[in-house]
Design a protein around this motif. Structure first.
Motif, PDB file in Angstrom:
ATOM      1  N   CYS A  99      54.042  58.692  20.547  1.00 44.78           N
ATOM      2  CA  CYS A  99      53.215  57.667  19.918  1.00 44.78           C
ATOM      3  C   CYS A  99      51.781  57.734  20.430  1.00 44.78           C
ATOM      4  N   HIS A 130      50.749  50.580  29.336  1.00 46.69           N
ATOM      5  CA  HIS A 130      52.135  50.341  28.909  1.00 46.69           C
ATOM      6  C   HIS A 130      53.145  50.658  30.010  1.00 46.69           C
ATOM      7  N   SER A 152      59.551  50.339  20.823  1.00 46.26           N
ATOM      8  CA  SER A 152      59.209  49.424  19.738  1.00 46.26           C
ATOM      9  C   SER A 152      58.607  48.133  20.243  1.00 46.26           C
ATOM     10  N   THR A 153      58.550  47.979  21.534  1.00 45.50           N
ATOM     11  CA  THR A 153      58.009  46.748  22.108  1.00 45.50           C
ATOM     12  C   THR A 153      56.835  47.063  23.021  1.00 45.50           C
ATOM     13  N   LEU A 156      53.747  49.729  22.151  1.00 44.44           N
ATOM     14  CA  LEU A 156      52.708  49.332  21.203  1.00 44.44           C
ATOM     15  C   LEU A 156      51.434  48.864  21.909  1.00 44.44           C
ATOM     16  N   VAL A 181      49.121  42.815  18.951  1.00 41.37           N
ATOM     17  CA  VAL A 181      50.362  43.551  19.226  1.00 41.37           C
ATOM     18  C   VAL A 181      51.443  42.605  19.722  1.00 41.37           C
ATOM     19  N   ARG A 184      53.277  40.869  17.102  1.00 34.67           N
ATOM     20  CA  ARG A 184      54.044  41.678  16.151  1.00 34.67           C
ATOM     21  C   ARG A 184      55.138  42.530  16.781  1.00 34.67           C
ATOM     22  N   CYS A 185      55.148  42.647  18.106  1.00 34.13           N
ATOM     23  CA  CYS A 185      56.091  43.579  18.717  1.00 34.13           C
ATOM     24  C   CYS A 185      57.486  42.980  18.812  1.00 34.13           C
TER      25      CYS A 185
END
Length: 200
Positions: A99, A130, A152-153, A156, A181, A184-185
């Protein structure tokens, strides 16, 4: 100053010159690894590629390997799918580089005036962010493999930090991007080992 403000400040203040040599080397190696993964996986993303091309839009950013240009979000999505498709990546914590590297490369090409040093600084800053978030919650039973997918969490946040830094946002802009983020995460690990795995 709260924790997210500190993390945003760290992203904003990270520069190539401040990075230790090991971080620079890791960013370069990860980039080469993921470019190889994109070549290996691009043909496994035929349906995603066709869908994005059918949607069309302004040709803003390159689709590596398969060629052409699409809107930045679509090109970034396809490049990430190609990087992840074969599971060959060198991820630091999980499949993170599938990603973060495509985000960095695609946004750099979109901007058009990003130096290699700026790209490496942004990639290192996003990875650092991250990984710090991941390490702060990795003992939490709710985030164990099988329930929630860190990609997915948590990942991002790193991707948003990279893109924010490359497009020139300041500390407050980066913080706002991280806030978007956060809103939406969330992602389960349900797609693992299915045709939808590259999409989570």
């Amino acid at each position: 100053m709260d924790l997210m403000q500190k993390l945003a400040r760290n992203v904003a203040e990270t520069s190539y010159e401040k990075l230790p040599p090991d971080a620079v080397l890791a960013a370069k190696r990860a980039t080469l690894d993921i470019i190889g993964c994109m070549f290996a996986g691009a043909n496994d993303c035929v349906k995603e590629n066709q869908l994005m091309r059918d949607w069309g839009g302004k040709p803003e950013a390159p689709i590596y390997v398969l060629g052409g240009k699409l809107p930045l979000p679509h090109a970034t999505f396809l490049n990430s799918c190609a990087a992840y498709a074969t599971d060959y990546d060198c991820g630091i914590v999980f499949h993170d580089m599938t990603c973060t590297v495509p985000v960095g490369l695609t946004v750099s090409d979109y901007c058009g005036n990003i130096s290699g040093k700026e790209y490496i600084a942004a990639l290192a800053a996003g990875e650092d962010l991250h990984v710090r978030i991941h390490d702060s919650v990795k003992g939490d039973d709710r985030l164990k493999f099988g329930s929630f997918c860190p990609g997915s969490t948590i990942l991002l946040f790193g991707a948003a930090a990279i893109a924010s830094k490359l497009i020139g946002l300041d500390e407050d802009g980066i913080l706002n991007a991280l806030g978007i983020v956060f809103g939406r995460c969330g992602g389960t690990h349900a797609p693992a080992n299915s045709a939808a795995e590259a999409l989570h």
